[in-house]
Design an enzyme around this catalytic site. Structure first.
Site, short mmCIF file in Angstrom:
data_model
loop_
_atom_site.label_atom_id
_atom_site.label_comp_id
_atom_site.label_asym_id
_atom_site.label_seq_id
_atom_site.Cartn_x
_atom_site.Cartn_y
_atom_site.Cartn_z
N HIS A 1 28.62 39.86 44.17
CA HIS A 1 29.26 40.63 43.12
C HIS A 1 28.48 40.49 41.81
O HIS A 1 28.26 41.46 41.09
CB HIS A 1 30.71 40.14 42.90
CG HIS A 1 31.70 40.74 43.83
ND1 HIS A 1 31.81 40.35 45.14
CD2 HIS A 1 32.65 41.69 43.62
CE1 HIS A 1 32.77 41.05 45.71
NE2 HIS A 1 33.30 41.87 44.82
N HIS B 1 33.28 31.14 44.18
CA HIS B 1 31.89 30.84 43.86
C HIS B 1 31.79 29.68 42.89
O HIS B 1 32.69 29.45 42.08
CB HIS B 1 31.19 32.06 43.23
CG HIS B 1 30.81 33.09 44.22
ND1 HIS B 1 29.81 32.91 45.15
CD2 HIS B 1 31.29 34.33 44.44
CE1 HIS B 1 29.70 33.99 45.89
NE2 HIS B 1 30.60 34.87 45.49
#
Length: 175
Positions: free
Chosen positions: A111, A150
């Site tokens: 992303h 993440h």
């Protein structure tokens, strides 16, 4: 492998700092919405709008985007499947994941890579909204940390990957 242990410990500590506070649930709702803007559908819309209405830069913007993603996606896949870094919620039971990630591994953040790739292209051809594009990319990167999917280094490397692939495409196309 021992040389990256301090980085892994710092990453986990930072994730715990970001995820263990009384505002974690409201922040996760905002982060989910922000992260969703980086799922990919908007990139196609941006490219098509630039192509249709971008006058002198639209076609080059679209082509640069396609070239940049042609570099970024295979590099992302190779790195992710070579390092096979576990996601934060897989490393500690203290880390909450607020979404189910689309794949198993965390390094790099796809992303973030895509968001910084687009922000770099926008900043190159549409400078008047370039700062906004980079703020948006930073918010997407931050959302991935606040969602517990993440680590900080995942988003830093994702940002570098996106920025690098965009600049490679720009230089190849003479932008």
């Amino acid at each position: 492998m021992r040389s990256i242990e301090p980085i892994a410990k710092l990453d986990l500590a930072f994730s715990l700092f970001c995820l263990q506070h009384k505002f974690q649930y409201p922040i996760s709702r905002i982060s989910r919405a922000m992260s969703h803007t980086g799922d990919g559908h908007l990139y196609a819309v941006f490219g098509l709008l630039a192509f249709m209405f971008g006058e002198e830069h639209g076609e080059l913007f679209l082509i640069a985007g396609l070239v940049a993603f042609a570099f970024e996606l295979p590099i992302y896949w190779v790195i992710k499947n070579t390092f096979k870094r576990r996601r934060p919620h897989d490393c500690s039971e203290l880390v909450t994941s607020f979404i189910t990630p689309s794949d198993r591994y965390s390094l790099p953040s796809g992303h973030t890579a895509a968001a910084f790739l687009m922000a770099t292209l926008v900043n190159t051809w549409y400078m008047e909204v370039g700062e906004f594009a980079y703020v948006w990319a930073i918010l997407i990167a931050s959302s991935r940390i606040f969602l517990g999917v993440h680590f900080l280094t995942d988003v830093i490397l994702g940002a570098l990957l996106g920025f690098g692939c965009a600049n490679l495409a720009i230089s190849l196309l003479g932008g």
